[in-house]
Design an enzyme around this catalytic site. Structure first.
Site, PDB file in Angstrom:
ATOM      1  CB  CYS A   1    -125.284  32.257 -10.921  1.00  0.00           C
ATOM      2  SG  CYS A   1    -125.563  33.480 -12.425  1.00  0.00           S
TER       3      CYS A   1
HETATM    4  C1  UGA Z   1    -125.926  28.722 -13.011  1.00  0.00           C
HETATM    5  C2  UGA Z   1    -126.872  27.442 -13.122  1.00  0.00           C
HETATM    6  O1  UGA Z   1    -126.183  26.246 -13.546  1.00  0.00           O
HETATM    7  C3  UGA Z   1    -128.076  27.949 -13.893  1.00  0.00           C
HETATM    8  O2  UGA Z   1    -128.998  27.024 -13.706  1.00  0.00           O
HETATM    9  C4  UGA Z   1    -128.701  29.261 -13.224  1.00  0.00           C
HETATM   10  O3  UGA Z   1    -129.547  29.707 -13.897  1.00  0.00           O
HETATM   11  C5  UGA Z   1    -127.275  30.306 -13.055  1.00  0.00           C
HETATM   12  O4  UGA Z   1    -126.374  29.900 -12.687  1.00  0.00           O
HETATM   13  C6  UGA Z   1    -128.122  31.576 -12.516  1.00  0.00           C
HETATM   14  O5  UGA Z   1    -128.154  31.537 -11.445  1.00  0.00           O
HETATM   15  O6  UGA Z   1    -128.246  32.623 -13.437  1.00  0.00           O
HETATM   16  P1  UGA Z   1    -123.670  29.511 -14.711  1.00  0.00           P
HETATM   17  O7  UGA Z   1    -123.130  29.991 -13.496  1.00  0.00           O
HETATM   18  O8  UGA Z   1    -124.061  30.030 -15.953  1.00  0.00           O
HETATM   19  O9  UGA Z   1    -125.206  28.691 -14.311  1.00  0.00           O
HETATM   20  O10 UGA Z   1    -122.667  28.171 -14.972  1.00  0.00           O
HETATM   21  P2  UGA Z   1    -122.755  26.565 -14.588  1.00  0.00           P
HETATM   22  O11 UGA Z   1    -122.465  25.716 -15.931  1.00  0.00           O
HETATM   23  O12 UGA Z   1    -123.647  26.251 -13.491  1.00  0.00           O
HETATM   24  O13 UGA Z   1    -121.200  26.476 -14.017  1.00  0.00           O
HETATM   25  C7  UGA Z   1    -120.779  27.347 -12.759  1.00  0.00           C
HETATM   26  C8  UGA Z   1    -119.522  26.895 -12.248  1.00  0.00           C
HETATM   27  O14 UGA Z   1    -119.486  25.691 -11.879  1.00  0.00           O
HETATM   28  C9  UGA Z   1    -118.180  26.954 -13.462  1.00  0.00           C
HETATM   29  O15 UGA Z   1    -117.394  27.732 -13.154  1.00  0.00           O
HETATM   30  C10 UGA Z   1    -118.025  25.766 -13.841  1.00  0.00           C
HETATM   31  O16 UGA Z   1    -116.786  25.533 -14.204  1.00  0.00           O
HETATM   32  C11 UGA Z   1    -118.182  24.922 -12.406  1.00  0.00           C
HETATM   33  N1  UGA Z   1    -118.555  23.477 -12.662  1.00  0.00           N
HETATM   34  C12 UGA Z   1    -119.748  23.189 -13.137  1.00  0.00           C
HETATM   35  C13 UGA Z   1    -117.835  22.444 -11.973  1.00  0.00           C
HETATM   36  O17 UGA Z   1    -116.925  23.045 -11.369  1.00  0.00           O
HETATM   37  N2  UGA Z   1    -118.226  21.290 -11.986  1.00  0.00           N
HETATM   38  C14 UGA Z   1    -119.255  20.827 -12.495  1.00  0.00           C
HETATM   39  O18 UGA Z   1    -119.536  19.469 -12.594  1.00  0.00           O
HETATM   40  C15 UGA Z   1    -120.356  21.770 -13.255  1.00  0.00           C
END
Ligand code: UGA
Length: 413
Positions: free
Chosen positions: A253
């Site tokens: 995403c």
């Molecule tokens: C993301 C959004 O959080 C959702 O709200 C959205 O609906 C979704 O994309 C989408 O567009 O369908 P997702 O990709 O499943 O969700 O996962 P996240 O929990 O957002 O994490 C994304 C990435 O960011 C991961 O690699 C995670 O490790 C990283 N991350 C997250 C960080 O490096 N630091 C943080 O503080 C949080």
């Protein structure tokens, strides 16, 4: 997103048919087998399949539907723009199915699409193949904010529901489907709803890259960025979420949606400097991890390196844009022996890197290793301190802050 939304709408009391093109997936769903890993999804399928939830390869159910959600993928084209071919074909097929149906219905885009897609691509295609007018079929855009691995909980307990619509009738139809979920419902134009989704993901990605940039500065100043961000995030105007510095964001995403927004901005003569920097910082983080590794163990040739975590984040077997991918690639290119462990994602990674040794436990992967890289924030990695005693040298570099044991060093802390 489609399967989770369908199962959750069934949980809210609606009668749902999932339409999918892959007969193997359709059969699995009808046998109550989730085709993806999501906490709570198996329970929902057990409860509702055979009752008010079913899957089919046929568009027949569209004929009697009140609301039709389009949940197809919008993968990136090579130039970063969104590929809308699945949106187009679904629109034409929905229209064809409604051709001789007199009843009103609403077609809702849930897929993440560039602003203008619902009005300019979906609406004309549906109406043309249905041979109908906007008074006979309504249109809405209802973005999803589901995180992989936590999607069921996010659906049932969202922060807000956004519904963009062409008119009030379509809005009320969609709002009614969510009426038992007690959160603010925001009514917008179609393109504002589309833009809300892009902007939310771009902002969250920006928070992460910003934290990583601050983390890189903190690292050189010997300051713990996690202490800094705890102090910063408690400001209500900033908020504590998505400030975890590390090896960067992956998944299907954030990288896709930020690229798509950049590509869209460029087509209208804008040069989105912040968004481009967000991707650039994100691309550099794995290189920083490898530089740190080299400063600790020198030449990588012949060294045994353990990679803990292969999924793009915890609680999923998804490796799309996982930060483990560029890191493993570079390790192999430099002659390192890579041994990996992930509680769920090893099989997916094996397809990409068949020469990596995949172990059944973190302890086995660490046996005799020269160094360990932590690539995924699996909570269980926080409890494996003793396992590091099996390494040759206790050099542990974290791309995600999850451990709190001796000898660990973080990419930005
Ligand atoms: C993301 C959004 O959080 C959702 O709200 C959205 O609906 C979704 O994309 C989408 O567009 O369908 P997702 O990709 O499943 O969700 O996962 P996240 O929990 O957002 O994490 C994304 C990435 O960011 C991961 O690699 C995670 O490790 C990283 N991350 C997250 C960080 O490096 N630091 C943080 O503080 C949080």
């Amino acid at each position: 997103m489609g399967l989770v939304s369908a199962a959750c709408f069934a949980e809210l009391g609606h009668d749902i048919t999932i339409i999918a093109i892959d007969p193997v997936k359709v059969q699995a769903i009808n046998e109550q087998q989730p085709t993806i890993y999501e906490i709570g999804l198996d329970d929902l399928l057990k409860r509702h399949i055979g009752n008010r939830l079913r899957a089919s390869i046929s568009y027949d159910s569209v004929k009697s539907a009140d609301i039709i959600f389009i949940c197809v993928g919008t993968p990136p084209n090579t130039d970063g723009s969104a590929n809308l071919s699945y949106i187009k074909s679904a629109s034409a097929l929905i229209g064809a199915a409604r051709r001789n149906v007199p009843a009103y219905c609403v077609v809702v885009v849930k897929s993440t699409v560039p602003p203008g897609t619902t009005a300019n691509i979906v609406c004309p295609r549906v109406l043309k193949s249905a041979n109908k007018t906007k008074e006979e079929i309504g249109f809405a855009m209802n973005p999803e904010f589901l995180r992989e691995g936590r999607a069921v909980a996010d659906f049932m307990h969202p922060d807000r529901i956004v519904i963009g619509s062409m008119d009030d009738r379509a809005f009320h139809y969609v709002a009614e489907a969510y009426h038992t979920v007690d959160v603010p419902v925001i009514h917008t134009s179609l393109s504002a709803a589309e833009m809300i989704k892009y902007t939310s993901n771009a902002f969250l990605a920006t928070k992460i890259s910003f934290s990583n940039e601050i983390g890189n500065i903190c690292k050189k100043l010997h300051i713990d960025v996690y202490e800094v961000m705890r102090g910063v995030g408690l400001d209500h105007r900033i908020g504590p979420q998505f400030l975890n510095a590390g090896v960067g964001f992956g998944g299907s995403c954030f990288p896709k949606d930020v690229s798509s927004l950049i590509s869209l901005a460029k087509t209208i003569g804008e040069d989105p400097l912040i968004l481009q920097a967000v991707l650039e910082v994100n691309k550099q983080q794995p290189n920083r991890l490898l530089t740190l590794l080299r400063t600790r163990i020198g030449n990588l040739n012949g060294k045994k390196i353990t990679v803990l975590g292969l999924a793009f984040k915890d609680n999923t077997d998804d490796i799309r844009n996982s930060k483990a991918i560029p890191v493993i690639q570079e390790l192999l290119l430099n002659g390192a022996r890579v041994v990996a462990f992930d509680p769920m994602a090893a099989e997916a990674m094996r397809m990409l890197f068949p020469t990596v040794t995949y172990c059944h436990s973190a302890g086995d992967a660490l046996d005799g290793a020269d160094a360990c890289l932590v690539m995924t924030e699996w909570p269980e990695f926080g409890k494996i301190d003793k396992e590091f005693d099996r390494m040759k040298t206790r050099i542990i570099i974290e791309g995600r802050r999850i451990l709190s044991c001796n000898g660990t060093e973080g990419i930005c802390w």
